[in-house]
Each structure stands twice: as structure tokens, then as C-alpha cells.
Design a protein around this motif. Structure first.
Motif, PDB file in Angstrom:
ATOM      1  N   PRO A 185     -12.081   6.707   2.265  1.00 52.16           N
ATOM      2  CA  PRO A 185     -12.254   7.652   3.912  1.00 52.16           C
ATOM      3  C   PRO A 185     -11.104   8.014   4.447  1.00 52.16           C
ATOM      4  O   PRO A 185     -10.825   9.017   5.285  1.00 52.16           O
ATOM      5  N   MET A 186      -9.629   7.330   4.012  1.00 49.06           N
ATOM      6  CA  MET A 186      -8.692   8.453   4.079  1.00 49.06           C
ATOM      7  C   MET A 186      -8.699   9.769   4.235  1.00 49.06           C
ATOM      8  O   MET A 186      -8.375  10.702   5.274  1.00 49.06           O
ATOM      9  N   LYS A 231     -10.899  11.613   6.280  1.00 53.01           N
ATOM     10  CA  LYS A 231     -10.154  11.791   7.538  1.00 53.01           C
ATOM     11  C   LYS A 231      -9.577  13.005   7.228  1.00 53.01           C
ATOM     12  O   LYS A 231      -9.267  13.857   8.764  1.00 53.01           O
ATOM     13  N   LEU A 232      -8.592  13.176   6.500  1.00 53.52           N
ATOM     14  CA  LEU A 232      -7.309  14.166   6.283  1.00 53.52           C
ATOM     15  C   LEU A 232      -7.899  15.796   5.851  1.00 53.52           C
ATOM     16  O   LEU A 232      -7.957  16.873   6.614  1.00 53.52           O
ATOM     17  N   ILE A 233      -8.874  15.789   5.190  1.00 52.57           N
ATOM     18  CA  ILE A 233     -10.090  16.997   5.364  1.00 52.57           C
ATOM     19  C   ILE A 233     -11.055  17.788   6.235  1.00 52.57           C
ATOM     20  O   ILE A 233     -10.544  18.552   7.057  1.00 52.57           O
ATOM     21  N   ARG A 234     -11.048  16.464   7.143  1.00 49.90           N
ATOM     22  CA  ARG A 234     -11.337  17.007   8.169  1.00 49.90           C
ATOM     23  C   ARG A 234     -10.870  17.516   9.907  1.00 49.90           C
ATOM     24  O   ARG A 234     -10.695  17.917  10.140  1.00 49.90           O
ATOM     25  N   ILE A 235      -9.245  16.699   9.826  1.00 52.66           N
ATOM     26  CA  ILE A 235      -7.932  17.347   9.983  1.00 52.66           C
ATOM     27  C   ILE A 235      -7.910  18.550   9.885  1.00 52.66           C
ATOM     28  O   ILE A 235      -7.551  19.386  11.217  1.00 52.66           O
ATOM     29  N   LYS A 236      -7.300  18.812   8.781  1.00 49.59           N
ATOM     30  CA  LYS A 236      -7.004  20.100   7.719  1.00 49.59           C
ATOM     31  C   LYS A 236      -8.124  21.307   8.489  1.00 49.59           C
ATOM     32  O   LYS A 236      -7.844  22.280   8.789  1.00 49.59           O
ATOM     33  N   ILE A 237      -9.499  20.722   8.197  1.00 47.22           N
ATOM     34  CA  ILE A 237     -10.483  21.924   8.572  1.00 47.22           C
ATOM     35  C   ILE A 237     -10.239  22.528  10.273  1.00 47.22           C
ATOM     36  O   ILE A 237     -10.091  23.106  10.584  1.00 47.22           O
ATOM     37  N   PRO A 279       0.946  -1.321   0.017  1.00 47.74           N
ATOM     38  CA  PRO A 279       0.423  -0.179   0.074  1.00 47.74           C
ATOM     39  C   PRO A 279       0.969   1.011  -0.028  1.00 47.74           C
ATOM     40  O   PRO A 279       0.163   2.392   0.034  1.00 47.74           O
ATOM     41  N   VAL A 280       2.480   1.267  -0.105  1.00 46.92           N
ATOM     42  CA  VAL A 280       3.333   2.543   0.166  1.00 46.92           C
ATOM     43  C   VAL A 280       2.680   3.265  -1.326  1.00 46.92           C
ATOM     44  O   VAL A 280       2.103   4.881  -0.448  1.00 46.92           O
ATOM     45  N   THR A 281       2.119   3.101  -2.104  1.00 44.10           N
ATOM     46  CA  THR A 281       2.750   4.199  -2.994  1.00 44.10           C
ATOM     47  C   THR A 281       1.139   4.474  -2.925  1.00 44.10           C
ATOM     48  O   THR A 281       0.917   6.188  -3.105  1.00 44.10           O
ATOM     49  N   ALA A 282       0.069   4.044  -2.346  1.00 42.59           N
ATOM     50  CA  ALA A 282      -1.414   4.536  -2.769  1.00 42.59           C
ATOM     51  C   ALA A 282      -1.525   5.734  -1.473  1.00 42.59           C
ATOM     52  O   ALA A 282      -1.748   6.423  -1.261  1.00 42.59           O
ATOM     53  N   ILE A 283      -0.747   5.291  -0.129  1.00 44.21           N
ATOM     54  CA  ILE A 283      -0.575   6.294   1.041  1.00 44.21           C
ATOM     55  C   ILE A 283      -0.015   7.472   0.742  1.00 44.21           C
ATOM     56  O   ILE A 283      -0.074   8.360   1.069  1.00 44.21           O
ATOM     57  N   VAL A 284       1.296   7.117  -0.334  1.00 40.52           N
ATOM     58  CA  VAL A 284       1.943   8.507  -0.598  1.00 40.52           C
ATOM     59  C   VAL A 284       1.194   9.302  -2.029  1.00 40.52           C
ATOM     60  O   VAL A 284       1.393  10.532  -1.484  1.00 40.52           O
ATOM     61  N   VAL A 285      -0.033   8.599  -2.530  1.00 38.65           N
ATOM     62  CA  VAL A 285      -0.876  10.205  -3.106  1.00 38.65           C
ATOM     63  C   VAL A 285      -1.968  10.166  -3.070  1.00 38.65           C
ATOM     64  O   VAL A 285      -1.626  11.241  -2.639  1.00 38.65           O
ATOM     65  N   ILE A 286      -2.208   9.771  -1.235  1.00 38.31           N
ATOM     66  CA  ILE A 286      -3.130  10.290  -0.753  1.00 38.31           C
ATOM     67  C   ILE A 286      -2.447  11.488  -0.061  1.00 38.31           C
ATOM     68  O   ILE A 286      -2.731  12.690  -0.533  1.00 38.31           O
ATOM     69  N   ALA A 346      -3.881   0.404  -8.165  1.00 37.06           N
ATOM     70  CA  ALA A 346      -5.449   0.900  -7.758  1.00 37.06           C
ATOM     71  C   ALA A 346      -6.393   0.381  -7.030  1.00 37.06           C
ATOM     72  O   ALA A 346      -7.177   0.534  -6.677  1.00 37.06           O
ATOM     73  N   VAL A 347      -6.327  -0.791  -6.367  1.00 39.77           N
ATOM     74  CA  VAL A 347      -7.465  -2.324  -5.617  1.00 39.77           C
ATOM     75  C   VAL A 347      -6.906  -0.677  -3.817  1.00 39.77           C
ATOM     76  O   VAL A 347      -7.695  -0.826  -3.546  1.00 39.77           O
ATOM     77  N   PHE A 348      -5.550  -0.640  -3.345  1.00 33.35           N
ATOM     78  CA  PHE A 348      -4.987   0.214  -2.150  1.00 33.35           C
ATOM     79  C   PHE A 348      -6.238   1.014  -2.331  1.00 33.35           C
ATOM     80  O   PHE A 348      -6.697   2.007  -1.122  1.00 33.35           O
ATOM     81  N   LEU A 349      -5.937   1.796  -3.421  1.00 33.77           N
ATOM     82  CA  LEU A 349      -6.389   3.250  -3.645  1.00 33.77           C
ATOM     83  C   LEU A 349      -8.254   3.271  -3.645  1.00 33.77           C
ATOM     84  O   LEU A 349      -8.392   4.274  -3.302  1.00 33.77           O
ATOM     85  N   LEU A 350      -8.917   2.347  -4.331  1.00 33.73           N
ATOM     86  CA  LEU A 350     -10.260   2.343  -4.442  1.00 33.73           C
ATOM     87  C   LEU A 350     -10.681   2.309  -3.298  1.00 33.73           C
ATOM     88  O   LEU A 350     -11.847   2.366  -2.926  1.00 33.73           O
TER      89      LEU A 350
END
Length: 227
Positions: A213-214, A217-223, A87-94, A204-208
Motif C-alpha cells: 500500500p505505501m 501511494k509513493l509510485i502515484r505521487i512520483k508519477i 515499524p521503523v525498519t519497514a518504513i526506511v526500507v520502503i 518482515a511482518v511490517f513490510l508484508l
């Protein structure tokens, strides 16, 4: 420390870091890969911490970035039993999409460096740092379309897997020959096609599964915390 202008930030990411990786390989013959990796990590940190010093990045954002890097490293370790399905690439992309270019590149670079203390350091480490860093950088630059379209997100994730594999094959070629050998590189690319396919699909699978959800959560934390 003053915040770097955007052009200088991208100069570091797109010119100085690859120059450090290539010059390190050519000058040290891949024997000083830890030194090269540390140089890449320091260069990747410069734009981030320049923004931190100029109050553009808060300690809260630094904490969130540290969590994303930790999740990336843990995720790579947890899925170690499935070859090339990580899942490394997915988390880096997010991270790049929601936290910006500096954070995306730094997440990618540190994920490679830190997780390789588990999987093994080697001449490939600086190339992994650069490859995952670039993925984080471009995900930030394409953040709006990536958030709007799942189709584009899947295409981007698959292309990221392909580009990552192509860059790593360059490191293998340089490690074998001490210089770029086109015939060997072509042979490596052809033999790694199954691995490339698995990695592209896994991205693609991990990002889907993780992007929405991630991202929420990041948007809520930013706000909530004004990041």
C-alpha cells in the motif's frame, strides 16, 4: 553545490560516516554522542542536498521524505508498548526502494536521531543512525528484486534486523570497555538473540503489511508530481 558523483556519495555513506561514529566513540569516550550524531546527520544530508541543489531532487520529494521520517518516528512511538516490535525498519526500507539511496539513508539516520528525543539519546544514537541508514541504502540498491519478490523482501527484512542488532552490540561493547572486546561482544550477541529474533520477525511482518500500500501511494505521487 554540485551533485556528488556516485562513488563519492557511497564514500560518505560507507566510509566517512562509520569513521565519524568510531572516531567519536574512541576520541570522546562516548561522552559527546550528541555531537557525533549531529556530524552523522550532516554527512548523511550532504549527498541529498547536493542533488537538491542541482535540481535532481525537487521540493516535493523533500516533502515526501519528511513525511516518511515523520511516519517512522510516530510509528516507533505508537508501538513503544511492544518491546523491539517497531515499524521503523519497514518504513526506511520502503523509502529506500521508492525514493532512492540518499533518501533511504537520510530517512534511517533522521528516524533514529529524532525518535531518540522520545526514547532517550545516548552513545547508541550514532550507531542507530548508521545502522538504519545502511538499511535504507541497501534497500535502494536492491529495489528491483525487493519490489518483485515478497520472499526476498522478507529475507532482506530479517537480515536487516540481524545486522542492526549486531551493529548495536558493537556500540554496547565500546561503551562498556572503551575498545572492542571480542569476548564481551560475543556474550552480548548471544544474550540478545531473543531480541534479535523478535526484531527480525517484526521487520518482515511490517513490510508484508506496509510495502504494497505505501509503495503504490509513493509510485502515484512520483508519477503525479514528476518526482
Amino acid at each position: 553545490m554540485k551533485k556528488f558523483p556516485n562513488f563519492f556519495k557511497y564514500l560518505i555513506f560507507l566510509l566517512l560516516i562509520p569513521a565519524a561514529v568510531l572516531s567519536g566513540v574512541l576520541l570522546f569516550d562516548s561522552k559527546k554522542y550528541i555531537f557525533i550524531a549531529i556530524c552523522v546527520a550532516i554527512l548523511a544530508c550532504l549527498p541529498f542536498f547536493s542533488a537538491f541543489e542541482s535540481k535532481k531532487i525537487s521540493s516535493r520529494k523533500l516533502t515526501v521524505l519528511a513525511v516518511m521520517v515523520t511516519l517512522s518516528v510516530i510509528g516507533r512511538a505508537l508501538f513503544s508498548f511492544i518491546p523491539h516490535f517497531k515499524p521503523v525498519t519497514a518504513i526506511v526500507v520502503i523509502t529506500g526502494i521508492y525514493l532512492g539511496a540518499e533518501s533511504g539513508f537520510l530517512c534511517g539516520a533522521l528516524s533514529a536521531l529524532l525518535s531518540n528525543f522520545i526514547f532517550g539519546q545516548g552513545p547508541w544514537t550514532p550507531f542507530q543512525m548508521f545502522a538504519w541508514g545502511l538499511i535504507g541504502l541497501f534497500s535502494a540498491l536492491l529495489s528491483k528484486p525487493l519490489q518483485k519478490s515478497k520472499v526476498f523482501l522478507c529475507i532482506f527484512s530479517a537480515i536487516s534486523g540481524i545486522m542492526y542488532s549486531l551493529l548495536l552490540d558493537i556500540s554496547s561493547t565500546l561503551w562498556y570497555d572503551g575498545a572492542f572486546n571480542l569476548s564481551r561482544y560475543t556474550a552480548l550477541v548471544l544474550t540478545s538473540l531473543p531480541v534479535m529474533a523478535v526484531y527480525a520477525v517484526s521487520n518482515a511482518v511490517f513490510l508484508l503489511f506496509l510495502a504494497k500500500p505505501m509503495g503504490e501511494k509513493l509510485i502515484r505521487i512520483k508519477i503525479k508530481y514528476g518526482i
